[in-house]
Structure formats: C-alpha cells, structure tokens
Design an enzyme around this catalytic site. Structure first.
Site, PDB file in Angstrom:
ATOM      1  N   LYS A 101       1.017  -1.536   0.074  1.00  0.00           N
ATOM      2  CA  LYS A 101      -0.121   0.184   0.571  1.00  0.00           C
ATOM      3  C   LYS A 101       1.055   1.323   0.268  1.00  0.00           C
ATOM      4  CE  LYS A 101      -3.692   2.463   3.260  1.00  0.00           C
ATOM      5  NZ  LYS A 101      -4.592   1.985   4.169  1.00  0.00           N
ATOM      6  N   SER A 107      -9.259   2.174   2.861  1.00  0.00           N
ATOM      7  CA  SER A 107      -8.833   2.611   1.850  1.00  0.00           C
ATOM      8  C   SER A 107      -7.484   2.130   1.101  1.00  0.00           C
ATOM      9  CB  SER A 107      -7.645   4.147   2.390  1.00  0.00           C
ATOM     10  OG  SER A 107      -6.822   3.717   4.036  1.00  0.00           O
ATOM     11  N   SER A 147      -9.787  -0.145   7.081  1.00  0.00           N
ATOM     12  CA  SER A 147      -9.057   0.594   6.006  1.00  0.00           C
ATOM     13  C   SER A 147      -7.887  -1.289   5.527  1.00  0.00           C
ATOM     14  CB  SER A 147      -8.161   1.525   5.548  1.00  0.00           C
ATOM     15  OG  SER A 147      -9.186   2.813   5.574  1.00  0.00           O
TER      16      SER A 147
END
Length: 474
Positions: A82, A158, A182
């Site tokens: 990420k 996210s 997330s």
C-alpha cells in the site's frame, strides 16, 4: 506448477515448493509481473510496478535458497505494498499529488521485516488519498476496479489497490493499514482475507499516518494461513512506534490448526446486524451453523459499547488527521482529492474539548467492554452491511458520499475505537457474484483466536477458493 496455476496459489502452497526447488522465485515473480502488466491497465491496482527491482530480488532469493540458506515460508514470495508504506528506493505518494516524488531513503518497519524474511516487492498499490476513505475512490491516481464485476464496482478502501491486487491474482499478499476498516473493507468487498491487528502489534514506523490513536498495520491475503504467516513476520518492537514497546509477542502459527472445539463465539446484536442487505445477513448468520458443527458454542449477546463508541470515530480520527495535515489544509487545500479535502476541512471545526471528551469516552468504553465480553472468545459479524456497490452510485459529491461512507464503515470502525483485533474472510456471494465478508473480532492482542477460528471456517468451506472471472479485461 504452470504460470497460470501460480496466479492464485497461496503462500502456504508456494512455500514448500520454493523450498524444495519445484517453484523458482524468478519464475513466480515473472509470472506475477506478466499478469500484473497485462491486467493493471484495467484494474489499476498498482500505481507503480517495480519490474527490475522485483526480478533482482527474486534472483537474490533464488541464489540464497539454492545455497541452502532458506529463510522461511515467505522467502521468494512477491507482494504488493500500500502506497503509504516507505520502501527504500521507491517514492511514497499516499495516493496524492502533494508528497515529494523522491524515493524513500529507508524501508518502513513492516516492509523491512518482510524483506528480512525474503519477500519481494512487486509494486506500490493505489490507496485513497492519504488513506482517508472506506469506499476506495481516488480521483488523482484512479480508482481500482473491483475484480468481481465487469462494470466498475467499489473496491473498498483505503487499501483499495491492495484488495484488488490480491483478489485478482496479481500477488498472494499485499500490505494494508486499518484506521476505520481500511484492511477489512477491501478484503470483504474483494473476496480476500484481511487482518486488522491490535495497535502495538506491528510497528508503524515509516507509514504515513492517518490517526496515531487508531492506525494499525495488517496484511490482505488469499487465505487465513497466509495472513498468520505474514503477521508473524512483522511482529515486534519498532523504535519508530512507542505503542510496540512492551507489547506481547506470541506465535499464532502454533495454535492456528488446533480447531475451535469449546470456543465461545457470539453474534453482537447491537449495531452490527442493523439494516443489512438480506444476502449479507443470511450468509453471516449461516456461519453460526458451521462454527457449531466444528464444536464452538455460538450465542447472541448485547454489545452496548459498540453503539456507544460509534459516533466518536469521526471526532478522534478527524481531529488527529487535521493535525497531521495542518500545513496542507492551510496552504494547499485545493490540491486534495474532491472527496478527501472537504472531509478534512470540515474536521477542522472539531474543538480541542470535543476531541478530548471523545477520546476519554472511547477509553472508558474500552474498559467497560471487558465486562460485556467476559467469557466470549470471538465475535461474529458482517464485515460491511452491503456488498460492493456500483462505482457510479458512490462516486458522488462529498455530502452524499459522506453518508454512504458511514454505512460501509459502520461495522469496522468500532473495532478500531475499541481496539479489537479483527479478521475479514469470505463467507458467501450474492446472486450477482459479489463477495460477502465475515468479520471475526476478539479482545486486544488475541489475534491467535480470530486466526484460529477463521482457519477452521476455511477448512469447512470453500468460499476463499473462488476466483473472479476476468474475461472482460481486454
């Protein structure tokens, strides 16, 4: 193993074959790079694919293994990162146009530990800007495409790119972070496994912050055993994160496969089962029968602290984000994503008194929760109240998007506020073929319990073995 069979192979399947020499880290990396390069234009899981770096790391891993220096089950396994985690030599954009494009000077603690275990960075995965959104939308770098539908559907955020990369067979694992869901939301909506860890378990040094109170680090994987293996590798103290100092360290792999006979499990009826999509409710409630057949005791319980904590997430997380972004909000507010900027500008109205009162209430609820959950090992709930919606229905102006976001984060954000550890794993599919996520939660530092329960459920079902049909990708 053929190149095609490598795409959806799990770490647990690959590791013994890599150790024995049956699977080459170079061949595995080449197969995943080829797939990522072919599909990423449509899926937009990665904003950067590190081809040369990945191949060099794969060659180094292969050389070590051939020399008899096998490092363990993660050695030679490619993964996605990420793009809020620093990786030395690669830029960290946090899904924004506002951070420097200079390469990071050092690895984040988590990426360093995975590198020490022999893992290979395949690329940086797209995130919602500054990790501030549960739906997964990014107007700056593009929204990742949920692999389970040809028409664009929300990937969850996210850690959107991480969920899509694992769900689509681009990598067997991708790093994520979880401040209000997330890791678990993209896992639930993209049909993968996602582990939300207790704050203090995995160091956050070198990770762009969202909220110092609520942020946690966790993996997205294809199966529960893979989550346990990667989690275990990242545990331990971090000089850059004081929450890790003194946190207990245990080996979750020891008890992972020991079954759940006698385990006490509960469905918390407060908040988590309100206003669910019928398919989601049916699939999650059906898991109780599976757990009972495996020897667990499953009951329904009230959980008033969950509903009481729910309103405080926006205050605690919002106020802390405004401190982190103080300069950008004051001088570059017009450069934020259109769904992120208005949210944070609104959060600037949170007063110090409101923040401190909310924080104190959350701490009080954490203490009260201990009595409510006494005698309960694992909680059972839906990861999200709805399956992934069409992107056109949720990529709407901020005021409408805010209400939608509250729906999709409702079940997950409570875990961050109460510091529960959580695991999302597939437990069914809708008639439209969209994944349904089961969320297992336990008291802080009891990741061993949720991983054990999740592993037992996987062995009794085959939802995690399904693969999306990507024939629509041209």
């Amino acid at each position: 193993m053929s190149a095609a069979s490598l795409h959806f192979a799990t770490i647990a399947e690959l590791a013994p074959r890599i150790q024995s020499g049956e699977v080459s880290p170079v061949a595995l990396t080449e197969a995943l790079l080829t797939r990522a390069q072919a599909l990423n234009g449509a899926l937009n899981a990665f904003n950067l694919i590190a081809t040369e770096r990945a191949l060099a790391e794969a060659e180094a891993a292969e050389t070590l293994i051939k020399a008899g220096r096998y490092l363990g089950p993660l050695h030679g396994i490619p993964y996605g990162v990420k793009d809020i985690f620093d990786v030395a030599g690669l830029p960290t954009t946090a899904g924004s146009r506002m951070l420097s494009s200079d390469p990071a000077a050092a690895d984040a603690t988590a990426t360093r530990k995975l590198s020490d275990a022999g893992m290979i960075v395949l690329g940086k995965a797209v995130t919602v800007e500054f990790a501030r959104g549960i739906i997964g939308i990014n107007h700056i770098q593009g929204t990742p495409h949920n692999p389970w539908a040809s028409v664009p559907h929300a990937p969850g955020g996210s850690s959107a790119g991480s969920g899509v990369a694992v769900g689509a067979g681009l990598v067997p694992m991708a790093l994520g972070s979880d401040t209000g869901g997330s890791v678990r939301a993209p896992a639930g909506l993209c049909g993968t496994v996602g582990l939300k860890t207790t704050v203090g378990r995995i160091g956050r040094g070198g990770v762009f912050p969202v909220s110092w109170t609520l942020d946690s680090v966790g993996p997205l994987t294809r199966c529960v055993e893979d989550a346990a293996l990667t989690y275990q590798a990242m545990l331990g103290p971090d000089a850059g994160d004081e929450t890790t100092h003194g946190a207990p360290i245990d080996d979750v792999t020891v008890s992972l496969k020991s079954g759940i006979r006698g385990m006490r499990m509960a469905m918390p009826e407060d908040l988590f089962f309100d206003d669910l999509d019928p398919a989601v409710e049916r699939a999650v409630r059906d898991t109780a029968d599976v757990f009972r057949d495996l020897g667990a005791d499953v009951v329904s319980i009230p959980f008033p602290e969950a509903r009481a904590a729910d309103p405080f997430g926006a205050i605690v997380g919002g106020a802390e984000a405004c401190v982190i972004h103080e300069d950008r909000l004051a001088n570059r507010a017009d450069e934020f994503d259109s769904l992120v900027g208005p949210r944070m500008l609104g959060d600037r109205d949170i007063s110090a008194v409101e923040y401190l009162k909310a924080y104190r209430q959350v701490m009080n609820l954490r203490r009260a929760m201990c009595a409510t959950l006494a005698g309960i090992d694992v909680l059972i709930a839906p990861t999200t109240p709805r399956p992934a919606p069409p992107l056109a229905e949720v990529d709407v102006p901020h005021d409408q998007h805010k209400a939608i976001s509250r729906v999709f984060s409702r079940n997950t954000r409570v875990g961050n506020l109460l510091d529960l550890c959580g695991l999302s794993l597939p437990c069914g599919f809708t008639d439209q073929g969209l994944p349904i996520g089961l969320m297992l939660q336990a008291m802080p530092f009891r990741e061993d319990l949720i991983l054990r329960a999740g592993y037992a459920y996987e062995q009794a079902t085959d939802w995690h073995k399904r693969q999306p049909n990507l024939s629509w990708v041209k």
